[in-house]
Write an enzyme that holds these catalytic residues in place. Structure first.
Site, mmCIF file in Angstrom:
data_model
loop_
_atom_site.group_PDB
_atom_site.id
_atom_site.type_symbol
_atom_site.label_atom_id
_atom_site.label_comp_id
_atom_site.label_asym_id
_atom_site.label_seq_id
_atom_site.Cartn_x
_atom_site.Cartn_y
_atom_site.Cartn_z
ATOM 1 N N SER A 119 63.325 59.606 43.073
ATOM 2 C CA SER A 119 62.383 59.619 41.953
ATOM 3 C C SER A 119 61.724 60.984 41.816
ATOM 4 O O SER A 119 61.252 61.334 40.735
ATOM 5 C CB SER A 119 61.261 58.607 42.181
ATOM 6 O OG SER A 119 61.780 57.337 42.377
ATOM 7 N N HIS A 140 69.102 57.922 38.318
ATOM 8 C CA HIS A 140 67.779 57.336 38.565
ATOM 9 C C HIS A 140 67.649 55.996 37.858
ATOM 10 O O HIS A 140 67.510 55.942 36.630
ATOM 11 C CB HIS A 140 66.694 58.324 38.102
ATOM 12 C CG HIS A 140 65.313 57.894 38.449
ATOM 13 N ND1 HIS A 140 64.268 57.948 37.561
ATOM 14 C CD2 HIS A 140 64.805 57.400 39.595
ATOM 15 C CE1 HIS A 140 63.175 57.492 38.153
ATOM 16 N NE2 HIS A 140 63.481 57.165 39.391
ATOM 17 N N GLU A 152 68.526 57.287 34.193
ATOM 18 C CA GLU A 152 68.477 58.727 33.909
ATOM 19 C C GLU A 152 69.578 59.407 34.725
ATOM 20 O O GLU A 152 69.617 59.277 35.946
ATOM 21 C CB GLU A 152 67.108 59.306 34.288
ATOM 22 C CG GLU A 152 65.992 58.819 33.366
ATOM 23 C CD GLU A 152 64.598 59.264 33.824
ATOM 24 O OE1 GLU A 152 63.745 59.494 32.960
ATOM 25 O OE2 GLU A 152 64.357 59.371 35.053
ATOM 26 N N ASN A 190 59.052 59.801 34.049
ATOM 27 C CA ASN A 190 57.856 60.113 34.843
ATOM 28 C C ASN A 190 57.182 61.406 34.383
ATOM 29 O O ASN A 190 55.980 61.567 34.543
ATOM 30 C CB ASN A 190 58.195 60.174 36.335
ATOM 31 C CG ASN A 190 58.443 58.777 36.890
ATOM 32 O OD1 ASN A 190 57.954 57.794 36.342
ATOM 33 N ND2 ASN A 190 59.224 58.677 37.943
HETATM 34 N N1 LIG Z 1 60.891 51.474 44.442
HETATM 35 C C1 LIG Z 1 60.963 52.001 43.222
HETATM 36 O O1 LIG Z 1 60.267 51.591 42.289
HETATM 37 C C2 LIG Z 1 61.948 53.112 42.958
HETATM 38 C C3 LIG Z 1 62.357 53.371 41.629
HETATM 39 C C4 LIG Z 1 63.311 54.375 41.382
HETATM 40 C C5 LIG Z 1 63.808 55.104 42.446
HETATM 41 N N2 LIG Z 1 63.387 54.850 43.732
HETATM 42 C C6 LIG Z 1 63.992 55.638 44.838
HETATM 43 O O2 LIG Z 1 64.986 54.838 45.480
HETATM 44 C C7 LIG Z 1 65.072 55.194 46.861
HETATM 45 C C8 LIG Z 1 64.904 53.939 47.710
HETATM 46 O O3 LIG Z 1 63.658 53.350 47.415
HETATM 47 P P1 LIG Z 1 63.345 51.811 47.774
HETATM 48 O O4 LIG Z 1 62.087 51.471 47.066
HETATM 49 O O5 LIG Z 1 64.570 50.997 47.583
HETATM 50 O O6 LIG Z 1 63.063 51.943 49.349
HETATM 51 P P2 LIG Z 1 63.208 50.812 50.477
HETATM 52 O O7 LIG Z 1 62.335 51.275 51.598
HETATM 53 O O8 LIG Z 1 63.016 49.443 49.911
HETATM 54 O O9 LIG Z 1 64.746 50.926 50.929
HETATM 55 C C9 LIG Z 1 65.281 52.033 51.606
HETATM 56 C C10 LIG Z 1 66.331 51.485 52.583
HETATM 57 O O10 LIG Z 1 67.140 52.574 53.044
HETATM 58 C C11 LIG Z 1 67.484 52.289 54.384
HETATM 59 N N3 LIG Z 1 67.966 53.523 55.011
HETATM 60 C C12 LIG Z 1 67.245 54.568 55.471
HETATM 61 N N4 LIG Z 1 68.076 55.517 55.948
HETATM 62 C C13 LIG Z 1 69.348 55.057 55.782
HETATM 63 C C14 LIG Z 1 70.652 55.566 56.054
HETATM 64 N N5 LIG Z 1 70.811 56.783 56.588
HETATM 65 N N6 LIG Z 1 71.725 54.810 55.739
HETATM 66 C C15 LIG Z 1 71.577 53.598 55.170
HETATM 67 N N7 LIG Z 1 70.368 53.059 54.882
HETATM 68 C C16 LIG Z 1 69.272 53.784 55.166
HETATM 69 C C17 LIG Z 1 66.214 51.703 54.984
HETATM 70 O O11 LIG Z 1 66.538 50.959 56.163
HETATM 71 C C18 LIG Z 1 65.696 50.838 53.833
HETATM 72 O O12 LIG Z 1 66.164 49.510 53.932
HETATM 73 C C19 LIG Z 1 64.021 56.283 47.082
HETATM 74 O O13 LIG Z 1 64.623 57.538 46.958
HETATM 75 C C20 LIG Z 1 63.031 56.033 45.943
HETATM 76 O O14 LIG Z 1 62.306 57.182 45.578
HETATM 77 C C21 LIG Z 1 62.486 53.858 44.012
#
Ligand SMILES: NC(=O)c1ccc[n+]([C@@H]2O[C@H](COP(=O)([O-])OP(=O)(O)OC[C@H]3O[C@@H](n4cnc5c(N)ncnc54)[C@H](O)[C@@H]3O)[C@@H](O)[C@H]2O)c1
Length: 290
Positions: A119, A140, A152, A190
């Site tokens: 993000s 994204h 995106e 954003n």
């Molecule tokens: N939550 C939101 O609203 C949102 C929206 C758009 C983008 N994002 C982006 O998406 C990404 C993930 O966010 P999220 O909210 O799903 O986080 P989350 O914490 O729910 O999930 C992340 C997962 O990745 C796993 N992980 C970490 N290192 C790893 C690896 N090397 N190999 C495999 N798995 C691994 C963790 O165990 C965890 O389960 C981030 O970059 C975040 O900025 C989040």
């Protein structure tokens, strides 16, 4: 030939939704987590989401079963050697993301396209950790990916036009609308939303109106589903404070700097629904009290 086999890294909140929509769209989808319990947890999330879609009549039982059959989990990164596209959705930290992509670069064939769902991080910094910066882009998704229609597609200064065209086609097959933008902080959505939220806090600081009246004005006057203070409490004061700092670091525009009130709320631990107090107060179930 286009994309056929997709690899999703991270089976958390976003990764599980992304993997589910890829499988629903007919792609052979493999998801990687760091241990088996997190793979199982990801599948529970997907199963819950598929069951909700069936209950609401948006998906047939047969289609849900077929999608589930196209989705597999693994804890091995080596299993990604036959993937055409990788979508990364791990923790929002540049170090682990660069390390992951450098490793995938040695596992996947040169033609595999790499995408990050970040993000706030800079795409080209991750692309530079690989030998395929032309086949590297941002993809994204919005939360929850199963419902939200927008993706995106972020074109770094190294991303080729061919990669963007392939990703546009792929996003279309997911049933989403892809928009292409440059690799600058905040992308499109954003970049518009963060200054708006920070502006609402400044308006409150100046005493232009109460938080309740600003929230009502935005909902009823602009037709937004939530007011700015409701949204900040919901997403987290800490997240918004962090994001404002990332924006200010990139653009050095005063209107993108975190307002003093946001910083003080962050320092006080008034983080919103998750701590029971932010701009408003909440009970244990996250229901608003005031
Ligand atoms: N939550 C939101 O609203 C949102 C929206 C758009 C983008 N994002 C982006 O998406 C990404 C993930 O966010 P999220 O909210 O799903 O986080 P989350 O914490 O729910 O999930 C992340 C997962 O990745 C796993 N992980 C970490 N290192 C790893 C690896 N090397 N190999 C495999 N798995 C691994 C963790 O165990 C965890 O389960 C981030 O970059 C975040 O900025 C989040």
């Amino acid at each position: 030939m286009g994309i056929q086999r997709v690899g999703v890294v991270g089976f958390g909140q976003m990764g599980s939704g992304i993997a589910q929509i890829c499988a629903q769209a007919g792609f052979d989808t493999l998801v990687r987590e760091v241990d088996q319990s997190l793979v199982d947890k990801g599948f529970q999330r997907v199963d819950g989401s598929l069951a909700r879609l069936i209950r609401s009549g948006r998906l047939s039982e047969d289609d849900a079963k077929a999608a589930r059959g196209r989705l597999r989990g693994t804890i091995s990164l080596g299993a990604f050697e036959d993937r055409d596209l990788i979508i990364e959705a791990i923790v929002e930290e540049i170090g682990p993301k660069k390390k992951l992509f450098a490793e995938l670069d040695t596992i996947c064939p040169p033609a595999t396209i790499f995408c990050s769902n970040t993000s706030s991080l800079t795409i080209v910094e991750m692309a530079a950790a690989t030998r395929r910066p032309d086949r590297f882009a941002g993809m994204h998704f919005f939360n929850p990916p199963v419902i939200m229609k927008l993706v995106e597609i972020v074109k770094a200064i190294t991303t080729s036009d061919e990669t963007v065209a392939t990703l546009r086609e792929f996003v279309g097959k997911l049933g989403k609308t892809g928009v292409v933008c440059k690799d600058t902080t905040g992308f499109i959505v954003n970049r518009l939303m963060v200054p708006y939220l920070l502006g609402a806090i400044r308006m409150l600081e100046l005493g232009v109106a109460t938080k309740e009246d600003i929230d009502n004005a935005v909902k009823l006057g602009l037709g937004y589903p939530m007011g700015p203070f409701e949204l900040i409490d919901y997403t987290g004061v800490d997240i918004n404070y962090h994001v404002a700092n990332v924006f200010f670091d990139e653009f050095k525009e005063p209107y993108m700097a975190p307002p003093p009130l946001l910083r003080r709320m962050f320092l006080a631990g008034q983080l919103g629904t998750k701590t029971g107090k932010g701009f408003y107060e909440y009970d244990d179930q996250g229901k608003r009290k005031s």
